[in-house]
Design an enzyme around this catalytic site. Structure first.
Site, mmCIF file in Angstrom:
data_model
loop_
_atom_site.group_PDB
_atom_site.id
_atom_site.type_symbol
_atom_site.label_atom_id
_atom_site.label_comp_id
_atom_site.label_asym_id
_atom_site.label_seq_id
_atom_site.Cartn_x
_atom_site.Cartn_y
_atom_site.Cartn_z
ATOM 1 N N ARG A 159 0.859 -1.175 0.000
ATOM 2 C CA ARG A 159 0.000 0.000 0.000
ATOM 3 C C ARG A 159 0.897 1.226 0.000
ATOM 4 N NH1 ARG A 159 -2.278 -3.440 4.052
ATOM 5 N NH2 ARG A 159 -4.374 -4.196 3.502
ATOM 6 N N LYS A 183 -2.565 -2.206 7.835
ATOM 7 C CA LYS A 183 -3.764 -1.670 8.473
ATOM 8 C C LYS A 183 -3.933 -2.297 9.857
ATOM 9 C CE LYS A 183 -6.581 -0.453 4.452
ATOM 10 N NZ LYS A 183 -7.861 -0.686 3.759
ATOM 11 N N HIS A 257 -2.626 2.108 -5.750
ATOM 12 C CA HIS A 257 -3.408 0.913 -5.443
ATOM 13 C C HIS A 257 -3.635 0.060 -6.683
ATOM 14 C CE1 HIS A 257 -4.925 -0.436 -1.619
ATOM 15 N NE2 HIS A 257 -5.967 -0.976 -2.202
ATOM 16 N N ARG A 260 -0.837 -2.248 -6.840
ATOM 17 C CA ARG A 260 -1.061 -3.320 -5.863
ATOM 18 C C ARG A 260 -2.031 -4.352 -6.433
ATOM 19 N NH1 ARG A 260 -1.318 -4.560 -0.258
ATOM 20 N NH2 ARG A 260 -3.421 -5.016 0.522
ATOM 21 N N HIS A 283 -4.251 -8.865 3.594
ATOM 22 C CA HIS A 283 -5.708 -8.798 3.689
ATOM 23 C C HIS A 283 -6.183 -9.527 4.945
ATOM 24 C CE1 HIS A 283 -6.165 -8.245 -0.942
ATOM 25 N NE2 HIS A 283 -6.020 -7.097 -0.310
ATOM 26 N N TYR A 292 -9.703 -10.943 -6.941
ATOM 27 C CA TYR A 292 -8.784 -11.066 -8.063
ATOM 28 C C TYR A 292 -9.077 -12.291 -8.926
ATOM 29 C CZ TYR A 292 -6.558 -7.444 -5.413
ATOM 30 O OH TYR A 292 -6.331 -6.274 -4.733
#
Length: 317
Positions: A159, A183, A257, A260, A283, A292
């Site tokens: 990120r 995150k 992003h 990414r 994630h 994806y």
């Protein structure tokens, strides 16, 4: 709970501090939740009876007004803010009930992530130039810095905030890994490819060339620094990616992003396991990574339609 707007504003401030200090939520999340709750308080203050109970009817009235100007995705985010706030209020004894439990989220159509083809990704990563810095040595350093940054964003799927926050101590060129803080303050080890390793080595060799010419300041920790020797922020990196997206692939809308997303899609197309991709990207949920698979299927269908003779064959009349 007959809370006044002033009292609710005080609770909102406590809640935002709770998010930042105890939950250690990302700064963007804290700011977004704060803005959403400020908008709710402004709506309540404008009502004829600003002292009325904060109930599901007040919340529905506010959300109903938002539907005139906001997309379903934005409304869904605001509902998440309200739910978190009301849940915190009840848990901490500030409310007898949670009025947000009766809110229904709008149906949001999840868009497929933007990604580049392998050829375009390569063109973008290899497009950094020397820019317009006056010093020739600094110009060369800028090009090597930008190449290393693009290699991490695309090759390691970082990120932009993770790339901006990466320190020299977090990079192990010998092991070809980088330690990032994702995150929710979750730390993970991300492998980097050989090209990223080579790009970082080249950048580290000339990093001192971006020492501030007058103050002689150079951030002792940051991997990526500006031409004034200070840590590069996410915004500066976003502008660089946009510039090189246009320069390398003719994409003026490219953002970090998207690189990414491109990393994840190319890993999946190359046969990588979904769980492995989840670990690399950081994630929290596998369902996020599963997006994806839809990208790859859509890409395969497009290739099929363009290449397979049966797809081109006209229907028999």
């Amino acid at each position: 709970m007959q809370d006044s707007v002033v009292e609710l504003a005080g609770r909102k401030r406590e809640f935002v501090m709770h998010l930042a200090n105890e939950r250690r939520a990302p700064s963007n999340t804290v700011l977004a939740y704060g803005r959403d709750l400020d908008a709710l308080l402004k709506f309540i203050a404008a009502q004829p009876d600003a002292e009325r109970e904060l109930d599901v009817y007040v919340l529905r009235a506010w959300l109903g007004e938002l539907t005139r100007t906001c997309k379903p995705s934005s409304i869904a985010r605001k509902i998440a803010s309200i739910r978190a706030f009301c849940r915190w209020m009840k848990k901490n004894g500030h409310s007898r009930m949670n009025p947000a439990e009766g809110l229904a989220s709008p149906k949001v159509q999840r868009e497929l992530p933007t990604f580049l083809s392998a050829e375009d990704a390569s063109l973008v990563v290899e497009s950094p130039d020397e820019g317009t810095v006056s010093s020739r040595r600094a110009r060369e350093a800028v090009a090597l810095r930008d190449r290393a940054l693009l290699e991490l964003l695309y090759g390691a799927g970082l990120r932009v905030a993770e790339a901006a926050g990466t320190d020299l101590a977090h990079v192990s060129l010998a092991e070809r890994t980088v330690r990032v803080m994702g995150k929710g303050s979750k730390e993970r080890i991300v492998p980097i490819g050989r090209k990223a390793e080579e790009a970082l080595r080249a950048w580290f060799a000339v990093r001192e060339a971006l020492t501030h010419p007058r103050t002689h300041f150079l951030d002792p920790h940051a991997v990526f620094v500006s031409t004034r020797g200070r840590r590069m922020g996410p915004r500066a990196m976003q502008l660089l990616v946009r510039r090189y997206g246009l320069l390398g692939a003719g994409r003026a809308d490219l953002h970090p992003h998207a690189l990414r997303h491109t990393c994840a899609t190319h890993l999946l197309d190359g046969g990588a396991d979904l769980r492995a991709i989840q670990e690399i990207l950081g994630h929290a949920s596998l369902s996020t990574t599963q997006r994806y698979t839809h990208v790859s299927v859509a890409h395969l269908l497009k290739v099929y339609d363009e290449a397979h003779p049966l797809a081109k064959k006209k229907a028999v009349e």
